[in-house]
Design a protein around this motif. Structure first.
Motif, mmCIF file in Angstrom:
data_model
loop_
_atom_site.group_PDB
_atom_site.id
_atom_site.type_symbol
_atom_site.label_atom_id
_atom_site.label_comp_id
_atom_site.label_asym_id
_atom_site.label_seq_id
_atom_site.Cartn_x
_atom_site.Cartn_y
_atom_site.Cartn_z
ATOM 1 N N ILE A 122 40.626 40.490 22.802
ATOM 2 C CA ILE A 122 39.899 39.250 22.511
ATOM 3 C C ILE A 122 40.877 38.088 22.416
ATOM 4 N N ILE A 126 40.986 34.494 24.539
ATOM 5 C CA ILE A 126 41.008 33.183 23.882
ATOM 6 C C ILE A 126 42.219 32.387 24.338
ATOM 7 N N TYR A 159 32.723 37.848 16.705
ATOM 8 C CA TYR A 159 33.027 38.442 18.007
ATOM 9 C C TYR A 159 32.774 39.951 18.024
ATOM 10 N N ASN A 178 34.957 28.960 19.874
ATOM 11 C CA ASN A 178 33.534 29.339 19.917
ATOM 12 C C ASN A 178 32.985 29.284 21.343
ATOM 13 N N LEU A 211 34.325 32.374 23.174
ATOM 14 C CA LEU A 211 33.632 33.583 22.731
ATOM 15 C C LEU A 211 32.211 33.648 23.288
ATOM 16 N N ARG A 218 31.841 42.858 25.590
ATOM 17 C CA ARG A 218 32.452 43.156 24.287
ATOM 18 C C ARG A 218 32.402 44.657 24.011
#
Length: 278
Positions: free
Chosen positions: A77, A81, A131, A252, A255, A263
């Protein structure tokens, strides 16, 4: 006299210049102010969310100032990002209790460590949107007294623990007659305590429970029909950020671009790729 005055002036100018340079260096020490990097803190000991490994296998990222690498769901993750922000990812390995202080002091830009956005933590730091969301489980020894438990109340008289300063530890109080043990600093320590018989079980989240039972065939994960009562904020995980951080909205948006299917695929791969032992 003119020569002496000139020499004195030159000497004073040099001293002031050196002092200014020293101040600038001191301000930069221990901060995550580099605009080209995204510095993330995690404990690298909470598989499958994050763990420590010895190489870059399966996408492991070098730990800053360390010969080891970090891998896991949180790391994947964090990569997404960092890519979305157009920055280089830097991973800092930090003990759980040191994560929030590292963030508030500016040593890291974000916490991506399976951390739940609880009301208590929100007093000190901000959080992104969730997340990942899971549920509480219990990890016990296979073949033991509690392997066939279906309710948390089946653990009456059991020696149970959880990680220090987490909701995992707090919900143990919902078990009537439980022998609540001192909180543990980390999950590897709890796994050792469980295998040695020092405890009968520990509270965790489903991904870690799957991870523990996959890594050690002496463990089994208990999912309850009558389980712990917890708010979503206690079972969800989000990115920890400084109060009023300009990164919050940007993260945000990144995500939001990661679908639930993706995910879950990342989590499934993390469980599959975790080291056999931490």
């Amino acid at each position: 006299m003119k020569k002496s005055l000139f020499t004195l002036t030159l000497l004073l100018s040099t001293i002031l210049l050196l002092a200014a340079c020293g101040t600038k260096e001191e301000e930069s020490v221990g901060s995550a102010s580099d605009q080209d990097t995204f510095t993330v803190g995690l404990e690298a000991g909470y598989a499958p969310f994050n763990w420590t490994q010895m190489d870059d296998k399966n996408g492991g990222v070098k730990i800053d100032g360390n010969a080891e690498y970090a891998g896991g769901y949180d790391v994947e993750i964090a990569k997404k990002i960092a890519e979305g922000l157009g920055k280089e990812l830097v991973v800092v390995k930090t003990e759980w209790d040191g994560l929030v202080p590292a963030l508030t002091s500016g040593k890291i830009d974000a916490i991506i460590a399976g951390m739940s956005p609880t009301a208590e933590r929100k007093k000190t730091i901000d959080f992104s949107e969730n997340y990942y969301t899971s549920n509480f489980v219990m990890v016990v020894k296979k073949g033991g007294t509690f392997e066939n438990a279906t309710s948390i109340q089946d653990f009456k008289g059991a020696k149970i623990t959880g990680q220090l300063n987490t909701s995992h530890y707090g919900v143990i109080d919902q078990i009537e007659g439980v022998k609540k043990q001192p909180a543990s600093d980390n999950f590897p320590a709890m796994r050792v305590a469980l295998e040695s018989g020092m405890i009968d079980g520990y509270v965790s989240e489903r991904p870690e429970g799957i991870s523990a039972s996959s890594a050690n065939d002496k463990f089994v994960m208990i999912e309850f029909t009558e389980g712990f009562v917890a708010d979503e904020e206690e079972t969800a995980v989000a990115v920890g950020l400084k109060k009023e951080s300009d990164l919050t909205d940007k993260i945000n948006k990144i995500l939001a671009g990661i679908s639930e299917e993706e995910r879950q695929e990342i989590m499934d791969n993390a469980i599959l790729n975790q080291p056999a032992a931490e």
